[in-house]
Design an enzyme around this catalytic site. Structure first.
Site, PDB file in Angstrom:
ATOM      1  N   TYR A 442       0.918  -1.281  -0.061  1.00  0.00           N
ATOM      2  CA  TYR A 442      -0.361   0.153  -0.001  1.00  0.00           C
ATOM      3  C   TYR A 442       0.963   1.128  -0.408  1.00  0.00           C
ATOM      4  O   TYR A 442       2.261   1.290   0.317  1.00  0.00           O
ATOM      5  CB  TYR A 442      -0.971  -0.092   1.320  1.00  0.00           C
ATOM      6  N   GLU A 443       0.272   2.279  -0.220  1.00  0.00           N
ATOM      7  CA  GLU A 443       0.767   3.804  -0.894  1.00  0.00           C
ATOM      8  C   GLU A 443       1.765   3.732  -1.785  1.00  0.00           C
ATOM      9  O   GLU A 443       2.565   4.394  -2.239  1.00  0.00           O
ATOM     10  CB  GLU A 443       1.475   4.377   0.647  1.00  0.00           C
ATOM     11  N   GLY A 444       1.188   2.723  -2.938  1.00  0.00           N
ATOM     12  CA  GLY A 444       2.385   2.951  -3.777  1.00  0.00           C
ATOM     13  C   GLY A 444       2.920   1.588  -3.935  1.00  0.00           C
ATOM     14  O   GLY A 444       4.003   1.759  -2.847  1.00  0.00           O
ATOM     15  N   GLN A 449       7.193   2.428  -6.547  1.00  0.00           N
ATOM     16  CA  GLN A 449       8.335   3.474  -5.713  1.00  0.00           C
ATOM     17  C   GLN A 449       9.251   3.246  -7.163  1.00  0.00           C
ATOM     18  O   GLN A 449       9.936   4.222  -6.162  1.00  0.00           O
ATOM     19  CB  GLN A 449       8.280   3.178  -4.223  1.00  0.00           C
TER      20      GLN A 449
END
Length: 596
Positions: A442-444, A449
């Protein structure tokens, strides 16, 4: 169910001996009076709260999970979570790094970051509730209208209300340009939002009286893609002008996701049925506003894995010192016992040192980034602020992806130390492994990234940010290159720096011919870059340890031993990774999709 003791000695080493935060913060008028003793006292109390209040709820919260009442759309968190959150609010912890204008304590990000590490070690699922709230606070603080700030920020700062970020929809994950949630303007300046979101951490719960959702949606005339996304504040209860709660807003939890880990956090499917919201920032520029929260979340996710790395390591060490099995290959080390403790065995030490090195390297790296954020926000010199912003932009995808990769590796190695007991739930190690796995997603995802690092942060500006950070490393190399005692650290650091420069140029040249080369090289490239950063900080820490190894404090001997292990056992991974990155896109793209 295991233990957690805050690593205060190592935190103090990083903050005061490595980064000299007191000296740095004195350059910022708002933090000029903050001294090392105050920082240490805050972290000591934070460590007690983490160990004594939140950690005891970690295993039980995982087993119990969250429960949804589908009739009322209310979620009940595990036993003890609500009471612990009340203590958290009463202790003033939500306000630690918030603006005093809204009731905050005004401490720097670098202190808050260390506190968050401890809380994530203690209970990642629980910490996600207040952690997301801080991200919502930062976004609203940066982009909210004065009216929204005055109404919502004091409640977020105090912890009376919590926050979320509502991005993902079932048909699109990272590709937010595909989202469909609609926002219809109203005559009074508000908007009515309709749509659904999934994977919303802490989307509904019983720990606070109100929840402030930050929701991405499209205006009726919005252009297609990411250029047509706006950001809206949508509260669970619509507050009155005096801050008291008014009517229930039709944004509700339709289901809780059944997950592999972080069971103590309610990951919700949220439905908006004409929910009232207010725009944050400019129309069709919602992603720019949300990136404040998203970048904070990426550092926060790195801290989640750093916390799990530390707690998994601590418990594995306790087990390895206690568990008796076989004799040392060089002869009995505990002749008074029927077998030796397993910590005498070389490969058990490899597993423990892997987790230890990833914890200590991650702590130094993440603390440095937090300090750069403080510099970016507060330094009186504009040039210093810009340089810090460039470093934060370059290093944020690394801290998210590298630390979460390492966290999963460390949790797996720590579980392996336990042998069969590591696979059994009652010891708690398998929970650390399960919980750590989400952080890579999650969060990319870590692939996203990696693409961000190589494609946007490195190649898009022709390596300017990377060269700037590389110059910092080179200055350290030149300063210490003639010190014979530092040779074992300086030589591999310099060698890797040269290889990263050459690799970057090679990928950049290939990308001119075929953009797929960036996607093919990105993941190993980020991991190589992560090792370059770790090697730099371990070399700096080793320099301090060499100078103080005869001080009588065994801490420095241990630091030096960990640095030597890192350079000897973990850094050589870069040789394989560089070969992977250089191998090109053809071996990935040649097979026709129909043949998979």
């Amino acid at each position: 169910m295991g233990q957690y003791i805050a690593p205060l000695r190592d935190m103090q080493f990083v903050l005061h001996e490595l980064l000299h935060v007191e000296e740095e913060l004195k350059q910022f008028p708002k933090h000029a009076d903050l001294d090392a003793d105050t920082i240490n006292q805050v972290l000591e109390e934070g460590g007690k709260f983490a160990s004594n209040v939140v950690f005891p709820l970690n295993h039980s919260g995982d087993r119990e999970g969250c429960k949804l009442d589908k009739e009322t759309h209310t979620v009940t968190t595990p036993k003890g979570f609500k009471e612990a959150y009340r203590q958290y609010v009463e202790g003033g912890w939500p306000a630690l790094a918030c603006d005093p204008e809204y009731g905050g304590q005004g401490l720097p990000i670098v202190v808050n970051n260390s506190f968050y590490e401890m809380m994530n070690s203690a209970n990642q699922a629980w910490m996600m509730y207040p952690g997301l709230s801080h991200g919502a606070y930062e976004c609203l603080h940066a982009h909210g209208t004065p009216e929204l700030q005055q109404l919502y920020l004091p409640k977020l700062v105090s912890g009376e209300w919590t926050g979320t970020m509502c991005l993902t929809e079932a048909h699109c994950g990272t590709d937010l340009g595909l989202l469909r949630t609609k926002a219809e303007p109203q005559a009074d300046g508000a908007y009515r939002l309709t749509g659904s979101k999934i994977f919303i951490s802490a989307g509904e719960h019983d720990m606070a009286e109100n929840i402030v959702h930050l929701v991405l949606a499209r205006l009726p005339d919005a252009p297609a893609g990411t250029k047509g996304i706006s950001l809206f504040l949508v509260p669970k209860f619509i507050p009155n002008a005096d801050g008291t709660l008014g009517e229930r807003n039709p944004i509700t939890c339709g289901a809780i996701e059944e997950k592999m880990g972080i069971h103590g956090n309610a990951t919700c499917q949220m439905n908006l049925d004409g929910a009232v919201g207010w725009i944050i920032g400019e129309p069709n520029r919602g992603l720019q506003a949300m990136f404040v929260m998203m970048n904070a979340a990426r550092l926060g996710v790195g801290m989640q894995s750093l916390g799990l790395t530390e707690v998994a390591y601590q418990n594995a060490v306790v087990y390895a010192k206690d568990r008796l099995q076989m004799r040392s290959l060089s002869g009995p080390k505990a002749p008074d016992k029927p077998a030796d403790p397993i910590i005498v065995h070389p490969d058990v030490r490899r597993m423990l040192l892997t987790a230890r090195a990833y914890a200590e390297g991650g702590r130094a790296f993440s603390s440095y980034i937090a300090l750069m954020i403080d510099r970016e926000l507060n330094h009186p010199d504009e040039e210093f602020r810009k340089d810090a912003a460039d470093q934060v932009a370059l290093l944020t995808p690394i801290v998210k992806a590298f630390l979460t990769d390492n966290g999963f590796i460390a949790a797996s190695e720590a579980l392996q130390v336990y042998g069969g007991h590591g696979y059994i739930a009652e010891w708690g190690m398998e929970q650390f492994l399960r919980d750590s796995r989400i952080n890579m997603i999650y969060e990319g995802t870590n692939t996203i990234q990696s693409l961000d690092l190589l494609g946007r942060k490195v190649l898009m500006d022709n390596g300017a940010k990377l060269r700037k950070f590389g110059a910092q490393i080179q200055a350290f190399i030149e300063e210490n290159g003639t010190d014979e005692a530092m040779n074992e650290f300086i030589t591999p650091l310099a060698d890797l720096g040269d290889k990263v420069t050459k690799l970057t140029m090679e990928i950049g040249m290939k990308a001119f011919q075929n953009q797929e080369e960036v996607g093919a090289a990105a993941v190993p490239y980020l991991r190589v870059a992560g090792h370059l950063v770790f090697a730099y900080f371990f070399a700096r820490m080793a320099k301090i340890a060499l100078e103080k190894q005869d001080s009588g404090d065994d801490f420095y001997k241990a630091k030096l031993a960990t640095a030597r292990f890192y350079f000897g056992r973990l850094l050589p991974e870069t040789a394989m990774l560089i070969r992977q990155a250089r191998s090109g896109a053809s071996n990935l793209m040649a097979l026709d999709a129909d043949l998979f």
